[in-house]
Design an enzyme around this catalytic site. Structure first.
Site, PDB file in Angstrom:
ATOM      1  N   CYS A 152      -1.198  -4.252 -15.681  1.00 58.53           N
ATOM      2  CA  CYS A 152      -1.406  -3.143 -14.755  1.00 58.53           C
ATOM      3  C   CYS A 152      -0.772  -3.399 -13.398  1.00 58.53           C
ATOM      4  O   CYS A 152      -1.019  -2.670 -12.448  1.00 58.53           O
ATOM      5  CB  CYS A 152      -2.894  -2.836 -14.590  1.00 58.53           C
ATOM      6  SG  CYS A 152      -3.866  -4.220 -13.954  1.00 58.53           S
ATOM      7  N   HIS A 161       0.820  -1.213   0.000  1.00 62.47           N
ATOM      8  CA  HIS A 161       0.000   0.000   0.000  1.00 62.47           C
ATOM      9  C   HIS A 161       0.853   1.261   0.000  1.00 62.47           C
ATOM     10  O   HIS A 161       0.634   2.196  -0.788  1.00 62.47           O
ATOM     11  CB  HIS A 161      -0.930  -0.026   1.218  1.00 62.47           C
ATOM     12  CG  HIS A 161      -1.741   1.220   1.389  1.00 62.47           C
ATOM     13  ND1 HIS A 161      -1.279   2.316   2.086  1.00 62.47           N
ATOM     14  CD2 HIS A 161      -2.972   1.557   0.941  1.00 62.47           C
ATOM     15  CE1 HIS A 161      -2.197   3.261   2.066  1.00 62.47           C
ATOM     16  NE2 HIS A 161      -3.240   2.827   1.391  1.00 62.47           N
TER      17      HIS A 161
END
Length: 795
Positions: free
Chosen positions: A732, A426
């Protein structure tokens, strides 16, 4: 020169006879470099072997017309040729030459050349046959600059003439490994012009070994020598199996600038009874000990300077230490140095170029570079949500691991340092998009750093320095180029935050290849399902519509692929109304993505309705992408809900899925038959599920490899199937921001690559160079075919 050449007889001009490796060993031996003694079974010997056994025509007939893009056929051809070479009998004269020179390897070479047979027998009596390293040294007769490094085999700890002769034949066979055949075809090297020599070198039973770079390969600093060291034989360091000690030495005065000692729990060594390499535990006192002493470091640095001066170019050197003796076992040019553009970046905190820092600065912490750049500031420790408010603009945020609740705080931070996480966690994802320097996976930042400390974060190199220091940046070549470079392969951008959409669009990206909604949906700090069931559905729907519209507007006329909700349960439980979410042992493999969306279709329908409103407002460039697909029925159900929202998949809206599990890879044919406009590789999850590696664990991050052959083969398979069904392919995951991976993807035929905003220009630059090279190869091929046709016409 015949079948055998000793190091003393060779120089760098003998590449056609003994290959680059053999020529370098001869060159160093004759320059007074301490090289273990040895000889070369020459390329002439290999030619003689082919002639006398008569197997050349059989070998080249296997290669004639071989489609190297068909992996099954390529592997079969390689195996067949290997069998032909191994099963052919070694001609007596070559075998005798190898045996005689091996028997005399323990004898001084001058004595061997001048002493009579009886004297040699007396000298050799009672001496054990030596252990030797047997290394391939390929060469192209007419192409001395060709590089075949890493394609052929090496065999260590070979003892006895019989085993040596077999090892030589094994090396010869390795000229026809699948990767070697493929390389030659791709680079237009005729198979019959590439020969192979074999280095036979006395083994050093090293207790320490490693590699040296005469120029720092990380920052291109040509006044820095980098030495890496490990216990035991060098294979552990060379193969990257361990984290070696690292020493940085100033080339001009040979002073040690930096020492990094790493834990080493195991090593490779020689088992004298079995006669082969074994893996064993490092003795307890050595596990955390510094491997090289100051004297050894200085001696190796001196040898490095001497070797680089001799060759006149930066060198990649392998060394071995046995007792007090230091040996150089190999040297070759460094081929991975980047070109610098001598232009300082004034705003150092936002540049992503090369870094060079003050040599006197104290490194207090190291980790993984997650988002490049540098910043100095005051440490603010964040242990929980109650600490977020104390982080002011310009502070350094230090925490165990970030989460979506921290995003507003992260925006205020000058830099971020975490204990846990890898390049796809993250903190890494968010900081890259925001352009904030970030280092993850330090393991001990929250223990070593303290509230109020002044530190400098050099995130480009993954280092934290004590105090405030000056860091200089140099722009990379691609940073000085225009954003308007055109490529056949589209280069798209990853988006999370609507407020950064305009900035991301200015990178020149060809669209948004991944629009993640987690940060948009979770910003309310209320569980989205709770919002729907507690009367706040319209508020949720309006906010989501507005956020998607901002991004669609910034990229108007370019595709924006919206990925439906993909947050794991542990990111929901801290939200208001999230207490009912299950506690899962492994949330990344649990109730998330399309699995949750189909169980709670109310959530999915809000997402689809928001996109319908965006389309109705005139922004029809937004498509839908379904994550973590493992079953065809998941696609069928998702389409049904899309129709409920007023869309017809593949007609009124682009519809695609993410390929991020091995299951989706191996049902790609069925996925294409069910009907999709596009697929996009989610390499973050595909890698962690294939490699069984938690991508947020600093302990196993060294095994998390997006360029592993298993990942590449899955990607290649999917692209080939999709091409057959005219389905667009993209990527991606974090791998899309890696230039090396981008090269593989372009060559494999992917339609688009999605990168982080800070990497779009870099990847565009890489893609343009690759496409240019491929175009030139095609042009050369067409020219050759045209010339051949014209000759036929003339005849």
């Amino acid at each position: 020169m015949g079948n055998i050449a000793w190091f003393k007889e060779l120089s760098k001009d003998d590449i056609p006879l003994v290959g680059g490796k053999g020529a370098n060993l001869g060159e160093m031996f004759n320059s007074g470099i301490p090289v273990p003694p040895g000889f070369i079974v020459t390329a002439e010997a290999f030619k003689n072997f082919l002639d006398k056994t008569g197997i050349a025509d059989e070998i080249y007939s296997v290669l004639d017309g071989l489609d190297v893009e068909n992996n099954e056929n390529l592997q079969a051809a390689s195996k067949k040729i290997g069998g032909i070479i191994i099963n052919a009998g070694m001609p007596n004269d070559i075998a005798q030459d190898i045996r005689e020179n091996y028997d005399n390897l323990n004898v001084d070479e001058d004595v061997f050349r001048t002493a009579g047979k009886e004297a040699l027998d007396i000298i050799k009596s009672g001496r054990e046959p030596p252990f030797v390293a047997v290394r391939s040294s390929a060469t192209a007769e007419d192409l001395p600059e060709a590089s075949f490094a890493g394609q052929q085999e090496t065999f260590l700890n070979i003892k006895g003439a019989k085993r040596l002769i077999r090892a030589v034949q094994d090396c010869w066979a390795s000229l026809f490994t699948a990767r070697a055949i493929y390389y030659r075809v791709q680079n237009n090297f005729p198979h019959d012009k590439v020969l192979i020599a074999v280095v036979v070198q006395k083994m050093v039973n090293s207790n320490k070994s490693g590699v040296i770079f005469s120029v720092n390969p990380v920052n291109n600093e040509d006044n820095e020598i980098v030495i890496e060291a490990g216990w035991g034989l060098g294979e552990a360091v060379v193969s990257g199996s361990i984290n070696p000690d690292s020493y940085i030495i100033a080339k001009d005065n040979l002073e040690i600038k930096n020492i990094k000692v790493n834990e080493q729990t195991w090593m490779y060594t020689l088992d004298p009874r079995e006669g082969h390499t074994i893996k064993k535990d490092v003795p307890q006192p050595n596990i955390h000990a510094q491997i090289l002493n100051a004297g050894e470091i200085r001696k190796l640095a001196e040898l490095t300077v001497k070797i680089e001066d001799h060759y006149g170019k930066p060198q990649d050197i392998e060394y071995a230490i046995e007792g007090s003796n230091i040996y150089i076992v190999q040297s070759r040019p460094i081929t991975t140095l980047k070109k610098k553009v001598k232009e300082k970046e004034e705003e150092s905190s936002s540049s992503s170029g090369e870094v060079s820092s003050s040599s006197g600065a104290e490194v207090i912490l190291e980790g993984t570079s997650a988002s490049p750049g540098a910043a100095s500031g005051t440490v603010k420790m964040v242990h929980g949500s109650e600490d977020l408010g104390k982080v002011l603009k310009g502070d350094i945020l230090v925490t165990r691991m970030t989460n979506p609740d921290m995003v507003p705080t992260m925006q205020r931070a000058a830099a971020i340092v975490t204990d846990a996480g890898g390049a796809t966690c993250h903190a890494a994802i968010v900081s890259r998009e925001m352009g904030i320097p970030c280092i993850v996976g330090t393991e001990k930042a929250t223990k070593l750093l303290h509230e109020g400390d002044i530190i400098t974060v050099d995130a480009t190199n993954g280092k934290v320095y004590k105090g405030e220091i000056s860091i200089e940046y140099h722009k990379e070549e691609y940073e000085t180029e225009s954003a308007s470079i055109e490529t056949v392969t589209d280069v798209k951008v990853i988006m999370d935050f609507p407020d950064f959409a305009e900035k991301a669009a200015k990178t020149g990206a060809d669209g948004v290849g991944l629009l993640r909604n987690e940060f948009m949906i979770l910003k309310h700090k209320v569980h989205p399902y709770h919002m729907i069931t507690s009367g706040r559905r319209e508020e949720f729907l309006n906010d989501l519509t507005d956020d998607i519209t901002k991004i669609a507007k910034a990229f108007k006329g370019k595709p924006v692929w919206y990925r439906t909700l993909d947050a794991p349960t542990d990111e929901f439980r801290e939200l208001e109304g999230g207490e009912d979410d299950p506690i899962e042992d492994n949330p990344m493999m649990g109730w998330r993505s399309i699995r949750r969306s189909l169980d709670q279709p109310e959530l999915l329908l809000v997402e689809f309705e928001a996109i319908k409103r965006v389309h109705d407002a005139g922004f029809t460039n937004v498509g839908i992408m379904i994550p973590l697909v493992t079953h065809i029925e998941q696609i069928v159900k998702a389409k049904e809900y899309l129709r409920q929202a007023g869309f017809e998949p593949m007609e009124t809206i682009e519809f695609g899925v993410m390929i991020e599990t091995p299951a989706s890879v191996w049902i790609i044919e069925e996925i294409c038959q069910e009907g999709v406009d596009f697929i996009s590789f989610g390499t973050n999850d595909l890698t962690q599920f294939t490699m069984a590696c938690d991508r947020n664990s600093a302990k196993v991050i060294k095994w998390y490899d997006e360029k592993h052959p298993a990942i590449k083969r899955q990607i290649k398979h999917v692209i080939e199937v999709c091409r057959k069904y005219n389905v667009e392919t993209s990527i991606c995951g974090q791998a899309g921001s890696d230039p090396e991976m981008a090269e593989f993807l372009v060559k494999t035929g992917i339609d688009s690559i999605t990168a982080n905003a800070d990497a779009v220009r870099k990847i565009r630059h890489t893609v343009a160079k690759i496409e240019k090279k491929l175009l030139l190869n095609v042009a050369r091929k067409d020219l050759k075919e045209t010339e051949g046709y014209e000759e036929e016409e003339e005849n």
